[in-house]
Scaffold this active site. Structure first.
Site, PDB file in Angstrom:
ATOM      1  N   GLY A 128       0.806  -1.217   0.000  1.00 37.90           N
ATOM      2  CA  GLY A 128       0.000   0.000   0.000  1.00 37.90           C
ATOM      3  C   GLY A 128       0.840   1.267   0.000  1.00 37.90           C
ATOM      4  O   GLY A 128       0.349   2.332   0.351  1.00 37.90           O
ATOM      5  N   ARG A 129       2.096   1.141  -0.362  1.00 38.73           N
ATOM      6  CA  ARG A 129       3.034   2.268  -0.423  1.00 38.73           C
ATOM      7  C   ARG A 129       3.273   2.923   0.937  1.00 38.73           C
ATOM      8  O   ARG A 129       3.694   4.060   1.033  1.00 38.73           O
ATOM      9  CB  ARG A 129       2.594   3.301  -1.463  1.00 38.73           C
ATOM     10  CG  ARG A 129       2.524   2.708  -2.866  1.00 38.73           C
ATOM     11  CD  ARG A 129       2.434   3.735  -3.956  1.00 38.73           C
ATOM     12  NE  ARG A 129       3.463   4.746  -3.934  1.00 38.73           N
ATOM     13  CZ  ARG A 129       4.702   4.629  -4.435  1.00 38.73           C
ATOM     14  NH1 ARG A 129       5.084   3.494  -4.976  1.00 38.73           N
ATOM     15  NH2 ARG A 129       5.540   5.635  -4.395  1.00 38.73           N
ATOM     16  N   LEU A 130       3.003   2.195   2.026  1.00 30.45           N
ATOM     17  CA  LEU A 130       3.301   2.706   3.357  1.00 30.45           C
ATOM     18  C   LEU A 130       4.717   2.272   3.739  1.00 30.45           C
ATOM     19  O   LEU A 130       4.945   1.495   4.671  1.00 30.45           O
ATOM     20  CB  LEU A 130       2.267   2.209   4.372  1.00 30.45           C
ATOM     21  CG  LEU A 130       0.856   2.749   4.139  1.00 30.45           C
ATOM     22  CD1 LEU A 130      -0.110   2.143   5.153  1.00 30.45           C
ATOM     23  CD2 LEU A 130       0.839   4.266   4.214  1.00 30.45           C
TER      24      LEU A 130
END
Length: 154
Positions: A128-130
């Site tokens: 989730g691009r975290l």
């Protein structure tokens, strides 16, 4: 990258006429990036660059195999070359020039740089691009230097 010295400097050697060297002469700030795509990891080291001493350059140059020493003379790194044959011809000329010499001289257009880090960032890709990002900044201390750590937003 050739070395990470005991005092924390990242060291490499190159042709002082190369594009990289010309850019470093114009701007002493640089970044080194180590990227491992399949592992979704990278390390970015930012800092100030200086040339290493002539003595350190000579010591490293002498530690290299003779073929690599001649290679430093042959290649005008980053310049356009007509063909591999041009390099091979240059190599043979220099082999003849240095024949009989125990020690090949260090080219005056070749030497080392060192980067003293002002920031080091470790990046780990996450779902989730975290992404996980940790930034380390050196701080002078009684023991020489410590590193302050901060977590950054992705």
């Amino acid at each position: 990258l050739k070395d990470l010295s005991d005092d924390g400097h990242f060291t490499w050697f190159t042709n002082y006429s190369s594009r990289k060297a010309q850019e470093l002469d114009a701007n002493d700030k640089a970044a080194l990036v180590f990227f491992w795509g399949p592992m979704e990891r990278s390390v970015r080291v930012e800092g100030t660059v200086t040339k290493v001493s002539e003595e350190a350059t000579a010591a490293y140059f002498r530690s290299r195999p003779r073929e690599s020493q001649i290679g430093a003379w042959v290649s005008r790194q980053s310049s356009v070359v007509g063909s591999p044959e041009v390099l091979k011809a240059r190599e043979w000329e220099l082999i003849e020039r240095f024949k009989g010499l125990d020690e090949i001289p260090v080219p005056d257009f070749w030497g080392g740089y060192q980067l003293e880090p002002t920031h080091i960032e470790f990046w780990q890709g996450r779902k989730g691009r975290l992404h996980d990002r940790l930034k380390f900044t050196p701080t002078p201390s009684a023991n020489g230097r410590t590193w302050d750590r901060a977590r950054l937003c992705p």
